[in-house]
Design a protein around this motif. Structure first.
Motif: not given
Lengths: 455, 226
Positions: B25-36
């Motif tokens: 594994p090199v990246m584990a983020i899961g859920d994320w969001q960015q609004t405008s």
């Protein structure tokens, strides 16, 4: 800023390298173009001027020299032959046409050829103005002669002895010519000749008048004419001998032999006397002549018969070997240029991998990046190719302007060959090929990796 | 995709996102969001998967699990050419090493980016943007003659010339001293505001953390798994 613009920007960015590669390719292309033009124009010239001439009859010597001097007007004649041989050949039923040529003088490097109206006719040369020669001393000049020397109808001039414009050559001050006609360009050897009657040529050399006294009177007023006259008198004996000899066949052969020897001396001394010509251009009337006539002439007479097709093939083979060697070198040079472009593009690419990956990331398609690299190679090659073609023609123009023999051989810098398109196409292909490997590398590259690892 | 749906969708939406290379594994983020309009900072040490995340968001790699949606479109599920098109339309990139093309002037670098994104040339837009980042006097200079700060400005201008909705900047400040790092962030905010772009800045540089309301902190996936 388009991808084409980007290609040019990269080429400009490594300017010295670009210029060197263009120069390298241009030299290769120029060499190939020069070879092509030289070989083709030589071939065309050889074919055109020899068309319809099946056999050349002249004095014994080198058959190639006989062909070159009589058909192409590009070498000295092998010697003189008696005028009577014209009739002998004309009586032969398998011969359809015999055109006698009497050479030996020139005017400013353009040969004066004594002949019959059948000669310009043979090459389809028609009069642009004036009329054909009617009396002795009247001449008709070829289109190139008229152009180069700016000669007009009615102009008088004096020929000098020999085949080329040589300051040491003896002039024939006592017999000026007058221009009565100018020929239209025919694209043949006739364009570069001054034509007159055979009698005119004899007249210049004091032949056929027989009366030495008259001639002496003509020359009396001129001090520097006197030594020439002296030689003249000596030779007259041979002239009489020859007349006697021609009565009997056997004697004639022996007499001819003597005469031949004497004649070379005449050439050196600048005078000749007997009613002679230098060569006969023969066209066959029946295919049988090709089988019989050359062998008969070479074995049974003191004349020489040379077949233009055979001699020219031999010459082209000899020249061809040299041309092939130079051509191989030129191709090698072109491949070297291709390799050099390849190295330049490949090296440039290594420095540019990051640029290309970045362009891909900001949205450039694989195809446009690939195309940009190929275009860079092709643009480089195109510049080299165009420059090479111009250089090739330039060199030929320069050579033709400086070496009269090349002009005589019909070398024309303004003429373009279809083969040049192939040379240019070959150069472009080499440019594209040289760019292909670097371009494929970029095409296949993993841009995420490249971005992480480059620079 | 209608205008209303687009407006409703977050600019960046990650769902169950993780990536492994050769089982590691090199990246584990899961859920994320960015609004405008909500500038975000992705903060994490080297090896925490920042570059992998950027590559997944820009569609340069396909994550081993989870999905990435950009402006409502499924970046991670699109074929390569559609990803190129989506990235070209919506994302501008500022690279750590700038990656200005040395053979081109600043103006030409922007013109090329504009050509690639839109296939057209708008000289006025290029000049006004270069003026906005304070490089008007260097507009025809070659990148190699620019100072580090000037180069940064040119790189930002190039990322914005295509008027992307999202500007992704990879370590834009890590090579700069304190004063310049903060000036750089100011410039990013200012130009983003002027062009209506939203910033996503990935860095290990904690000096700029305070400037961002939204921070996604990454940890080494090996440690996260432990």
């Amino acid at each position: 800023m388009t991808f084409f613009g980007l290609s040019f920007a990269y080429l400009r960015d490594r300017g010295l390298n670009t210029v060197l590669n263009i120069a390298l390719l241009a030299l290769a292309v120029a060499t190939l173009v020069i070879l092509l033009l030289f070989a083709r124009q030589l071939e065309t010239r050889f074919d055109r001027d020899a068309q319809g001439i099946d056999l050349v009859v002249g004095a014994k010597g080198s058959p190639l020299q006989l062909i070159l001097s009589s058909i192409y007007q590009a070498d000295v004649p092998t010697g003189n032959i008696p005028l009577s041989s014209v009739e002998v050949l004309r009586e032969n039923p398998s011969v359809s046409k015999v055109i006698p040529l009497a050479q030996g003088d020139n005017f400013r490097g353009y040969r004066i050829v004594g002949t019959e109206p059948a000669y310009p006719e043979h090459y389809g040369a028609t009069l642009a103005e004036g009329r054909l020669w009617a009396k002795t001393a009247e001449v008709v000049i070829g289109a190139d002669v008229a152009n180069a020397l700016g000669m007009a109808l009615g102009q008088r001039f004096v020929g000098s002895h020999g085949m080329s414009d040589d300051a040491a050559a003896q002039g024939h001050d006592h017999a000026p010519f007058i221009v009565t006609g100018i020929l239209k360009p025919s694209g043949s050897v006739v364009d570069r000749l001054i034509l007159t009657s055979i009698e005119s040529v004899w007249d210049v050399h004091g032949i056929a008048h027989g009366d030495e006294d008259d001639h002496d009177h003509d020359g009396d007023g001129k001090p520097d004419h006197a030594p020439g006259e002296h030689d003249h008198g000596d030779e007259d004996h041979d002239h009489e001998d020859h007349d006697h000899d021609s009565d009997g066949k056997q004697d004639h052969a022996a007499g001819e032999h003597d005469h031949g020897d004497e004649d070379h001396d005449h050439e050196a001394g600048g005078q000749k006397l007997d009613p002679e010509v230098t060569a006969l251009l023969v066209s066959y009337g029946s295919p049988l002549a090709a089988v019989q006539l050359p062998g008969f002439i070479n074995r049974q007479t003191n004349l020489q018969a040379a077949v233009p097709a055979v001699e020219i093939t031999r010459l082209l083979q000899l020249v061809g070997l040299g041309l092939d060697a130079v051509r191989a070198l030129a191709v090698l040079l072109m491949l070297t240029a291709g390799l050099s472009i390849f190295v330049a593009l490949y090296t440039a690419l290594r420095q540019r991998e990051g640029d290309m990956a970045m362009l891909r990331v900001i949205g450039a398609s694989r195809a446009s990046i690939f195309g940009q690299m190929i275009f860079e190679g092709v643009a480089l090659a195109a510049a080299g190719a165009i420059l090479g073609v111009l250089l090739g023609h330039g060199v030929i123009a320069l050579a033709a302007a400086n070496f009269r023999q090349l002009t005589e051989l019909g070398l024309d810098a303004a003429h373009f060959e279809v083969g040049e398109v192939w040379i240019v196409a070959g150069a472009l292909a080499i440019g594209a090929l040289a760019a292909l490997l670097p371009a494929v590398r970029v095409f296949r590259a993993d841009i995420a990796d490249t971005l992480t690892n480059s620079r | 995709m209608t205008g209303a749906a687009r407006a409703a969708a977050p600019l960046v939406q990650l769902a169950g996102l993780a990536h492994s290379i050769a089982g590691k594994p090199v990246m584990a983020i899961g859920d994320w969001q960015q609004t405008s309009g909500d500038h975000a900072l992705v903060l994490g040490p080297s090896g925490s998967g920042k570059t992998t995340l950027i590559n997944a968001i820009t569609g340069l790699i396909t994550p081993s699990s989870g999905s990435v949606h950009i402006d409502g479109e499924p970046m991670s599920a699109l074929p390569a050419s559609a990803r190129d098109a989506l990235r070209r339309r919506t994302i501008g990139l500022v690279f750590q090493t700038l990656r200005l093309i040395p053979a081109l002037s600043v103006r030409q670098n922007l013109a090329l980016a504009q050509h690639i994104a839109h296939g057209k040339h708008d000289a006025a837009a290029i000049e006004s943007l270069i003026a906005r980042v304070g490089l008007a006097h260097r507009i025809d200079a070659r990148p190699r003659t620019l100072s580090q700060g000037e180069g940064q400005r040119a790189a930002i201008a190039r990322a914005l010339i295509t008027r992307p909705r999202l500007v992704v900047a990879d370590e834009p400040t890590s090579a700069l001293d304190d004063a310049n790092a903060l000036a750089m962030i100011d410039l990013l905010f200012e130009t983003a505001a002027a062009t209506g772009a939203t910033l996503l800045v990935a860095t290990h540089d904690t000096r700029i953390q305070s400037r961002f309301a939204t921070v996604l902190t990454l940890r080494s996936p090996a440690r996260a798994a432990a």
